[in-house]
Design a protein around this motif. Sequence first.
Motif, PDB file in Angstrom:
ATOM      1  N   VAL A 148       0.859  -1.179   0.000  1.00 43.02           N
ATOM      2  CA  VAL A 148       0.000   0.000   0.000  1.00 43.02           C
ATOM      3  C   VAL A 148       0.892   1.224   0.000  1.00 43.02           C
ATOM      4  O   VAL A 148       1.884   1.271   0.748  1.00 43.02           O
ATOM      5  N   PHE A 149       0.563   2.198  -0.802  1.00 42.71           N
ATOM      6  CA  PHE A 149       1.434   3.362  -0.998  1.00 42.71           C
ATOM      7  C   PHE A 149       0.790   4.630  -0.433  1.00 42.71           C
ATOM      8  O   PHE A 149      -0.424   4.730  -0.311  1.00 42.71           O
ATOM      9  N   GLY A 150       1.640   5.601  -0.140  1.00 40.06           N
ATOM     10  CA  GLY A 150       1.175   6.901   0.338  1.00 40.06           C
ATOM     11  C   GLY A 150       0.722   6.817   1.786  1.00 40.06           C
ATOM     12  O   GLY A 150       1.069   5.886   2.532  1.00 40.06           O
ATOM     13  N   ASP A 151      -0.100   7.796   2.141  1.00 37.58           N
ATOM     14  CA  ASP A 151      -0.593   7.874   3.508  1.00 37.58           C
ATOM     15  C   ASP A 151      -1.830   6.994   3.651  1.00 37.58           C
ATOM     16  O   ASP A 151      -2.945   7.453   3.868  1.00 37.58           O
ATOM     17  N   ARG A 152      -1.602   5.717   3.508  1.00 35.62           N
ATOM     18  CA  ARG A 152      -2.710   4.770   3.546  1.00 35.62           C
ATOM     19  C   ARG A 152      -2.304   3.552   4.363  1.00 35.62           C
ATOM     20  O   ARG A 152      -1.115   3.257   4.516  1.00 35.62           O
ATOM     21  N   THR A 153      -3.310   2.863   4.809  1.00 34.34           N
ATOM     22  CA  THR A 153      -3.073   1.633   5.551  1.00 34.34           C
ATOM     23  C   THR A 153      -3.875   0.513   4.902  1.00 34.34           C
ATOM     24  O   THR A 153      -5.052   0.710   4.555  1.00 34.34           O
ATOM     25  N   GLY A 154      -3.267  -0.617   4.714  1.00 37.44           N
ATOM     26  CA  GLY A 154      -3.958  -1.739   4.095  1.00 37.44           C
ATOM     27  C   GLY A 154      -4.242  -2.842   5.100  1.00 37.44           C
ATOM     28  O   GLY A 154      -3.366  -3.195   5.899  1.00 37.44           O
ATOM     29  N   ILE A 155      -5.441  -3.354   5.081  1.00 37.92           N
ATOM     30  CA  ILE A 155      -5.812  -4.471   5.945  1.00 37.92           C
ATOM     31  C   ILE A 155      -6.556  -5.514   5.114  1.00 37.92           C
ATOM     32  O   ILE A 155      -7.096  -5.207   4.055  1.00 37.92           O
ATOM     33  N   ILE A 156      -6.554  -6.711   5.632  1.00 40.40           N
ATOM     34  CA  ILE A 156      -7.314  -7.786   4.976  1.00 40.40           C
ATOM     35  C   ILE A 156      -8.461  -8.163   5.904  1.00 40.40           C
ATOM     36  O   ILE A 156      -8.243  -8.569   7.046  1.00 40.40           O
ATOM     37  N   VAL A 157      -9.652  -7.973   5.399  1.00 41.37           N
ATOM     38  CA  VAL A 157     -10.854  -8.220   6.187  1.00 41.37           C
ATOM     39  C   VAL A 157     -11.517  -9.491   5.681  1.00 41.37           C
ATOM     40  O   VAL A 157     -11.625  -9.704   4.466  1.00 41.37           O
ATOM     41  N   SER A 158     -11.959 -10.310   6.598  1.00 42.09           N
ATOM     42  CA  SER A 158     -12.698 -11.507   6.215  1.00 42.09           C
ATOM     43  C   SER A 158     -14.191 -11.189   6.252  1.00 42.09           C
ATOM     44  O   SER A 158     -14.732 -10.799   7.292  1.00 42.09           O
ATOM     45  N   ALA A 159     -14.826 -11.333   5.128  1.00 40.21           N
ATOM     46  CA  ALA A 159     -16.262 -11.041   5.040  1.00 40.21           C
ATOM     47  C   ALA A 159     -17.011 -12.327   4.737  1.00 40.21           C
ATOM     48  O   ALA A 159     -16.425 -13.328   4.320  1.00 40.21           O
ATOM     49  N   GLY A 160     -18.306 -12.264   4.916  1.00 40.20           N
ATOM     50  CA  GLY A 160     -19.120 -13.438   4.620  1.00 40.20           C
ATOM     51  C   GLY A 160     -19.391 -14.242   5.871  1.00 40.20           C
ATOM     52  O   GLY A 160     -18.606 -14.225   6.821  1.00 40.20           O
ATOM     53  N   ASP A 161     -20.489 -14.962   5.857  1.00 42.64           N
ATOM     54  CA  ASP A 161     -20.893 -15.749   7.021  1.00 42.64           C
ATOM     55  C   ASP A 161     -20.302 -17.163   6.951  1.00 42.64           C
ATOM     56  O   ASP A 161     -19.249 -17.446   7.500  1.00 42.64           O
ATOM     57  N   GLY A 162     -21.006 -18.045   6.271  1.00 39.84           N
ATOM     58  CA  GLY A 162     -20.549 -19.428   6.196  1.00 39.84           C
ATOM     59  C   GLY A 162     -19.302 -19.569   5.331  1.00 39.84           C
ATOM     60  O   GLY A 162     -18.316 -20.199   5.721  1.00 39.84           O
ATOM     61  N   GLU A 163     -19.334 -18.965   4.196  1.00 40.67           N
ATOM     62  CA  GLU A 163     -18.206 -19.046   3.281  1.00 40.67           C
ATOM     63  C   GLU A 163     -17.513 -17.691   3.265  1.00 40.67           C
ATOM     64  O   GLU A 163     -17.927 -16.774   2.550  1.00 40.67           O
ATOM     65  N   ALA A 164     -16.469 -17.565   4.068  1.00 35.76           N
ATOM     66  CA  ALA A 164     -15.767 -16.292   4.198  1.00 35.76           C
ATOM     67  C   ALA A 164     -14.880 -16.049   2.983  1.00 35.76           C
ATOM     68  O   ALA A 164     -14.365 -16.992   2.364  1.00 35.76           O
ATOM     69  N   PHE A 165     -14.734 -14.794   2.674  1.00 40.82           N
ATOM     70  CA  PHE A 165     -13.837 -14.414   1.582  1.00 40.82           C
ATOM     71  C   PHE A 165     -13.072 -13.172   2.004  1.00 40.82           C
ATOM     72  O   PHE A 165     -13.582 -12.328   2.754  1.00 40.82           O
ATOM     73  N   PRO A 166     -11.833 -13.059   1.564  1.00 41.23           N
ATOM     74  CA  PRO A 166     -11.022 -11.918   1.985  1.00 41.23           C
ATOM     75  C   PRO A 166     -11.312 -10.681   1.142  1.00 41.23           C
ATOM     76  O   PRO A 166     -11.509 -10.774  -0.069  1.00 41.23           O
ATOM     77  N   VAL A 167     -11.316  -9.546   1.821  1.00 45.66           N
ATOM     78  CA  VAL A 167     -11.445  -8.256   1.143  1.00 45.66           C
ATOM     79  C   VAL A 167     -10.232  -7.417   1.534  1.00 45.66           C
ATOM     80  O   VAL A 167      -9.955  -7.236   2.725  1.00 45.66           O
ATOM     81  N   ILE A 168      -9.491  -6.978   0.551  1.00 42.00           N
ATOM     82  CA  ILE A 168      -8.338  -6.106   0.811  1.00 42.00           C
ATOM     83  C   ILE A 168      -8.866  -4.682   0.902  1.00 42.00           C
ATOM     84  O   ILE A 168      -9.444  -4.166  -0.065  1.00 42.00           O
ATOM     85  N   TRP A 169      -8.677  -4.081   2.063  1.00 37.60           N
ATOM     86  CA  TRP A 169      -9.272  -2.758   2.307  1.00 37.60           C
ATOM     87  C   TRP A 169      -8.168  -1.746   2.545  1.00 37.60           C
ATOM     88  O   TRP A 169      -7.234  -2.016   3.329  1.00 37.60           O
ATOM     89  N   VAL A 170      -8.282  -0.624   1.913  1.00 36.17           N
ATOM     90  CA  VAL A 170      -7.284   0.438   2.035  1.00 36.17           C
ATOM     91  C   VAL A 170      -7.915   1.591   2.803  1.00 36.17           C
ATOM     92  O   VAL A 170      -8.967   2.111   2.396  1.00 36.17           O
ATOM     93  N   MET A 171      -7.300   1.940   3.911  1.00 35.07           N
ATOM     94  CA  MET A 171      -7.768   3.087   4.686  1.00 35.07           C
ATOM     95  C   MET A 171      -7.124   4.326   4.073  1.00 35.07           C
ATOM     96  O   MET A 171      -5.918   4.539   4.206  1.00 35.07           O
ATOM     97  N   ASP A 172      -7.931   5.106   3.378  1.00 36.70           N
ATOM     98  CA  ASP A 172      -7.412   6.258   2.651  1.00 36.70           C
ATOM     99  C   ASP A 172      -7.450   7.474   3.560  1.00 36.70           C
ATOM    100  O   ASP A 172      -8.526   7.956   3.936  1.00 36.70           O
ATOM    101  N   ASN A 173      -6.296   8.007   3.901  1.00 35.18           N
ATOM    102  CA  ASN A 173      -6.229   9.157   4.805  1.00 35.18           C
ATOM    103  C   ASN A 173      -5.960  10.460   4.065  1.00 35.18           C
ATOM    104  O   ASN A 173      -5.779  11.492   4.691  1.00 35.18           O
ATOM    105  N   GLU A 174      -5.902  10.398   2.724  1.00 38.61           N
ATOM    106  CA  GLU A 174      -5.530  11.595   1.976  1.00 38.61           C
ATOM    107  C   GLU A 174      -6.728  12.443   1.597  1.00 38.61           C
ATOM    108  O   GLU A 174      -6.602  13.641   1.385  1.00 38.61           O
ATOM    109  N   GLY A 175      -7.902  11.873   1.503  1.00 35.61           N
ATOM    110  CA  GLY A 175      -9.056  12.624   1.021  1.00 35.61           C
ATOM    111  C   GLY A 175      -8.980  12.809  -0.470  1.00 35.61           C
ATOM    112  O   GLY A 175      -7.996  12.438  -1.106  1.00 35.61           O
TER     113      GLY A 175
END
Lengths: 176, 157
Positions: A148-175
């Motif tokens: 992840v580049f710049g003033d951002r933070t990257g996390i991997i979130v597990s979504a879904g109930d029975g069958e979970a799937f990963p979502v790569i989420w970028v916390m954008d702090n730049e606006g």
Amino acid sequence: MNARNELERLLTLVEYGRLDQLAPAQIAEIERLLNHDPALAERLAGRIPPLDRAARLAPQPSDDEWQRVWNNIANAAAKAPAGTPAGARTGAAAAVPPPTHSLVNLWRSAAALAACIILVITWRALGPSLPGGQVRPALNAQIDSLQVFGDRTGIIVSAGDGEAFPVIWVMDNEGV
Amino acid sequence: MFRATPAARVAFFGLTLAGLAAGAPSALAQDVEVTVLAIRATKSNNDVSPELRDIAAQLRKQFQYTGFKLEQRRAGRTALEKVHTATLIGPYSAEITPTAASERTVQLKCQLLRRDADGKKTAVLRSTVTVEKGRYQLFGGPSLGDGDVLIMAVTGK
């Protein structure tokens, strides 16, 4: 001028090919007399037709000259574009439609069909809808690397109930 | 001798392209069809695009967004190690490079780019993922303004 002299004058005009000086009624009268007077018909039978006589007076092309003319026509036809109708190449009347006309129309129809197919494919490729139905997330995705580049933070979130799937989420702090 | 007219050339090109796109056996059989979706997630409404109905229900539980709208779909066929570029929504674009493919999975190098005010593109994230063919990996979070965020979904097959 009696009738006999008038007839003789008209026949003389015919003999000398001066048909342009005869009125239609005079021509019809001469024709009627010739049909009913064998002696008169015999008198004119030996005469040479004016046009034929004029042709005989003009010099006739030789065989070599005729051959040269035909060769010129053949050469001109060979140099004409292939799409040129045969009638146009030889100077013949254009009453006969070009032989490639129907073939060109067929290809135009094929081109129109191809354009429609391309349009449908493009629409399917660029359009926002998914013909396949629902968007299905990658359940067993393997995340091999993440930067992840710049003033951002990257996390991997597990979504879904029975069958979970990963979502790569970028916390954008730049606006924006 | 028949000579191809311009119309004939157009028809030949179109039919060839149609045959390739229809999945006919061809030299492109080793290529990967890459699809990139641009989804706008918002808190301002509850609208969900029909194609996202199933996945939206699961995303709502994990994130605070209520509306999910499919705004762009970019698909294209590309060879391994060749970049497929897709313009997304807002200032964002994506460069997807298939790097490996097997019978069931495909590996994709994904790069999300953001265009600055001066037109220069800078990388937001870069990730390599291996997914089952036809299944989408989601990348979310970049701001679209007004509280909306971009979710990029990528797959290959």
